[in-house]
Design a protein around this motif. Structure first.
Motif, PDB file in Angstrom:
ATOM      1  N   VAL A   1       0.809  -1.227   0.000  1.00  0.00           N
ATOM      2  CA  VAL A   1       0.000   0.000   0.000  1.00  0.00           C
ATOM      3  C   VAL A   1       0.841   1.275   0.000  1.00  0.00           C
ATOM      4  CG1 VAL A   1      -2.045  -1.001   1.072  1.00  0.00           C
ATOM      5  CG2 VAL A   1      -0.263  -0.061   2.527  1.00  0.00           C
ATOM      6  N   LEU A   2       2.140   1.133   0.005  1.00  0.00           N
ATOM      7  CA  LEU A   2       2.982   2.332  -0.097  1.00  0.00           C
ATOM      8  C   LEU A   2       2.767   2.967  -1.474  1.00  0.00           C
ATOM      9  CD1 LEU A   2       6.332   1.051   1.482  1.00  0.00           C
ATOM     10  CD2 LEU A   2       4.676   2.621   2.494  1.00  0.00           C
ATOM     11  N   PRO A   3       2.843   4.291  -1.571  1.00  0.00           N
ATOM     12  CA  PRO A   3       2.592   4.946  -2.861  1.00  0.00           C
ATOM     13  C   PRO A   3       3.492   4.387  -3.971  1.00  0.00           C
ATOM     14  CG  PRO A   3       2.721   6.556  -1.113  1.00  0.00           C
ATOM     15  CD  PRO A   3       3.100   5.262  -0.505  1.00  0.00           C
ATOM     16  N   GLY A   4       2.858   3.973  -5.049  1.00  0.00           N
ATOM     17  CA  GLY A   4       3.593   3.429  -6.183  1.00  0.00           C
ATOM     18  C   GLY A   4       3.807   1.934  -6.119  1.00  0.00           C
ATOM     19  N   SER A   5       3.472   1.333  -5.008  1.00  0.00           N
ATOM     20  CA  SER A   5       3.665  -0.116  -4.873  1.00  0.00           C
ATOM     21  C   SER A   5       2.497  -0.867  -5.525  1.00  0.00           C
ATOM     22  CB  SER A   5       3.808  -0.480  -3.406  1.00  0.00           C
ATOM     23  OG  SER A   5       4.223  -1.816  -3.283  1.00  0.00           O
ATOM     24  N   TYR A   6       2.565  -2.204  -5.478  1.00  0.00           N
ATOM     25  CA  TYR A   6       1.641  -3.002  -6.305  1.00  0.00           C
ATOM     26  C   TYR A   6       0.165  -2.841  -5.920  1.00  0.00           C
ATOM     27  CZ  TYR A   6       1.956  -6.507  -2.528  1.00  0.00           C
ATOM     28  OH  TYR A   6       1.923  -7.145  -1.329  1.00  0.00           O
ATOM     29  N   LEU A   7      -0.143  -2.871  -4.640  1.00  0.00           N
ATOM     30  CA  LEU A   7      -1.560  -2.746  -4.248  1.00  0.00           C
ATOM     31  C   LEU A   7      -2.069  -1.320  -4.486  1.00  0.00           C
ATOM     32  CD1 LEU A   7      -1.712  -4.848  -0.952  1.00  0.00           C
ATOM     33  CD2 LEU A   7      -2.892  -5.326  -3.076  1.00  0.00           C
ATOM     34  N   HIS A   8      -1.202  -0.360  -4.229  1.00  0.00           N
ATOM     35  CA  HIS A   8      -1.578   1.034  -4.451  1.00  0.00           C
ATOM     36  C   HIS A   8      -1.870   1.269  -5.934  1.00  0.00           C
ATOM     37  CE1 HIS A   8      -0.922   5.455  -4.671  1.00  0.00           C
ATOM     38  NE2 HIS A   8      -1.563   5.391  -3.508  1.00  0.00           N
ATOM     39  N   THR A   9      -1.059   0.670  -6.792  1.00  0.00           N
ATOM     40  CA  THR A   9      -1.244   0.810  -8.247  1.00  0.00           C
ATOM     41  C   THR A   9      -2.573   0.172  -8.675  1.00  0.00           C
ATOM     42  OG1 THR A   9       1.135   0.572  -8.420  1.00  0.00           O
ATOM     43  CG2 THR A   9      -0.097   0.439 -10.464  1.00  0.00           C
ATOM     44  N   VAL A  10      -2.841  -0.993  -8.128  1.00  0.00           N
ATOM     45  CA  VAL A  10      -4.096  -1.686  -8.478  1.00  0.00           C
ATOM     46  C   VAL A  10      -5.294  -0.835  -8.063  1.00  0.00           C
ATOM     47  CG1 VAL A  10      -5.527  -3.687  -7.898  1.00  0.00           C
ATOM     48  CG2 VAL A  10      -3.127  -4.006  -8.431  1.00  0.00           C
ATOM     49  N   LEU A  11      -5.240  -0.312  -6.854  1.00  0.00           N
ATOM     50  CA  LEU A  11      -6.354   0.518  -6.373  1.00  0.00           C
ATOM     51  C   LEU A  11      -6.531   1.760  -7.258  1.00  0.00           C
ATOM     52  CD1 LEU A  11      -5.870   0.439  -2.480  1.00  0.00           C
ATOM     53  CD2 LEU A  11      -7.720  -0.590  -3.778  1.00  0.00           C
ATOM     54  N   ARG A  12      -5.404   2.365  -7.641  1.00  0.00           N
ATOM     55  CA  ARG A  12      -5.469   3.591  -8.469  1.00  0.00           C
ATOM     56  C   ARG A  12      -6.028   3.276  -9.856  1.00  0.00           C
ATOM     57  NH1 ARG A  12      -1.308   5.956 -11.038  1.00  0.00           N
ATOM     58  NH2 ARG A  12       0.142   4.545 -10.023  1.00  0.00           N
ATOM     59  N   ARG A  13      -5.630   2.106 -10.373  1.00  0.00           N
ATOM     60  CA  ARG A  13      -6.057   1.758 -11.730  1.00  0.00           C
ATOM     61  C   ARG A  13      -7.540   1.370 -11.775  1.00  0.00           C
ATOM     62  NH1 ARG A  13      -3.235  -3.205 -13.775  1.00  0.00           N
ATOM     63  NH2 ARG A  13      -1.366  -2.121 -13.096  1.00  0.00           N
ATOM     64  N   LEU A  14      -8.015   0.722 -10.717  1.00  0.00           N
ATOM     65  CA  LEU A  14      -9.407   0.239 -10.726  1.00  0.00           C
ATOM     66  C   LEU A  14     -10.416   1.305 -10.297  1.00  0.00           C
ATOM     67  CD1 LEU A  14      -9.098  -3.363  -9.213  1.00  0.00           C
ATOM     68  CD2 LEU A  14      -9.362  -2.729 -11.603  1.00  0.00           C
ATOM     69  N   SER A  15      -9.949   2.316  -9.570  1.00  0.00           N
ATOM     70  CA  SER A  15     -10.906   3.264  -8.984  1.00  0.00           C
ATOM     71  C   SER A  15     -11.782   3.993 -10.018  1.00  0.00           C
ATOM     72  CB  SER A  15     -10.177   4.258  -8.079  1.00  0.00           C
ATOM     73  OG  SER A  15      -9.224   4.978  -8.813  1.00  0.00           O
ATOM     74  N   PRO A  16     -11.296   4.327 -11.223  1.00  0.00           N
ATOM     75  CA  PRO A  16     -12.192   5.018 -12.168  1.00  0.00           C
ATOM     76  C   PRO A  16     -13.426   4.207 -12.563  1.00  0.00           C
ATOM     77  CG  PRO A  16      -9.921   5.226 -12.881  1.00  0.00           C
ATOM     78  CD  PRO A  16      -9.923   4.257 -11.770  1.00  0.00           C
TER      79      PRO A  16
END
Lengths: 140, 257
Positions: A53-68
């Motif tokens: 969940v750190l910024p730029g890490s794998y879970l953070h990226t997934v959350l950012r990509r799916l949120s739209p």
């Protein structure tokens, strides 16, 4: 309509952090009989999730990509989930804090449940703020 | 017709049974063993076995005494009788150390020859009880029951506390499943086009959310049961503690310091 994706992302972070805290507690709880291997496995999992969940890490990226995608969902479903889930988590963690403080008298569990309650309160406040902003924009 | 057929069948059946009996005798290990045993001692002829017991005569004189009826009242059982077979005469009996309760309220049997005693205690007060008096024996039995009941209630309370802790943790895991599954389902099911990966995420999210909800429900039910059990056992524990204290005081008054 960015409020919907913010609410959704907050919920995602909430679920991951709650899992991290639970794993940390189960891995470190001195009042539970658990093998060292089971403890280490939990601590490793907690670390992996925490790094994720750190910024730029794998879970953070997934959350950012799916949120739209959530912008296409029913607004009321997202808003209800954004307020209802943290409220449920707050209720359960407060119940746990009471048990650890009054019935079990275990300090590690009490600290853990207070931290989880605080996390739920923060997520609830953030989601309420996001909902308020969304509704205010719609009124305009 | 049937009777005639039966008459024909019966001799055959009897013959079969007889044949089977003979065969069993012929091939049975007992038969062969009985045939082999006389040959066993160094191949020689079987010798007659004679047994002459050496019995020391007992010099006993029996005097008949008139029987006198003795009134039998209800007696407390002050000396514990351990279960299982009793040791034969001449075997030294192991020291009996029967105890119960816990370090706060408990009892222990002291097996002193000729005068069995019980040591009972409440916190730091220790008292030695001679249970030969029936009234004291009854009080002692009641004290032991209360001490045992108190320990059982304490054990049940510990189990209820553990259940409560486990159900609390399970509830939070259920919440993680519900929230995580819910948001995963929300994001995956809305994917356009709904790819295979998104479909799997959608179904998995729904399953996780439903599972999480089920875990919350079950664990909350368990928690409420644990709360009920804990309150019931707390009442039992307090009652047993108070009753044991009352009985302890009665025993100390009964036998003096």
């Amino acid at each position: 309509m960015r409020g919907m994706s913010t609410v959704w992302r907050n919920l995602g972070l909430d679920a991951i952090l709650m899992a991290v805290l639970l794993l940390l507690y189960e891995g470190l709880d001195p009042f539970t009989d658990r093998s060292p291997v089971a403890r280490v496995v939990r601590l490793v999992l907690a670390t992996a999730l925490l790094i994720g969940v750190l910024p730029g890490s794998y879970l953070h990226t997934v959350l950012r990509r799916l949120s739209p995608r959530v912008e296409a969902a029913s607004r009321w479903v997202v808003l209800a989930a954004g307020i209802g889930f943290p409220l449920l988590g707050l209720f359960l963690s407060a119940q746990m804090a009471y048990d650890f403080a009054v019935i079990l008298e275990e300090t590690p569990g009490l600290v853990f449940s207070i931290v989880v309650s605080a996390l739920q309160a923060v997520v609830l406040a953030l989601n309420l703020f996001a909902v308020k902003n969304t509704l205010a924009k719609e009124m305009k | 017709m049937n009777g005639g057929r039966l008459k024909q069948v019966q001799p055959n059946a009897r013959g079969g049974v007889s044949l089977a009996f003979i065969l069993i005798l012929l091939f049975s290990p007992l038969h062969w063993a009985s045939q082999l045993i006389p040959l066993a001692p160094s191949g020689g002829a079987a010798q007659a076995f004679t047994f002459t017991p050496h019995v020391t005569p007992l010099a006993l004189t029996v005097t008949l005494q008139p029987t006198i009826p003795v009134p039998v009242g209800a007696q407390a059982s002050p000396i514990p009788v351990p279960g299982g077979p009793q040791p034969s005469e001449g075997t030294p009996e192991p020291a009996q150390r029967i105890n119960g309760g816990d370090s706060t309220i408990g009892y222990e049997f002291i097996d002193t020859p000729g005068s069995p005693r019980w040591r009972i205690w409440i916190e730091d007060q220790v008292f030695i009880v001679d249970p030969t008096d029936p009234a004291t024996g009854s009080l002692l039995d009641a004290f032991r029951n209360e001490a045992d009941e108190r320990v059982a209630a304490a054990s049940a309370m510990d189990q209820a506390r553990l259940d409560r802790k486990n159900s609390d943790k399970a509830s939070l895991w259920g919440a993680v499943g519900l929230v995580g599954g819910g948001i995963a389902a929300l994001a995956s099911c809305l994917a356009t086009p709904l790819t295979l990966v998104a479909g799997i995420g959608c179904v998995g999210g729904i399953v996780a959310a439903i599972g999480g909800l089920g875990v919350i429900g079950v664990s909350q039910t368990e928690r409420s049961q644990a709360v009920t059990t804990l309150s019931q056992e707390t009442v039992k524990y307090s009652g047993a503690t108070a009753e044991a204290g009352r009985l302890f005081n009665a025993l100390t008054r009964n036998q003096g310091p």
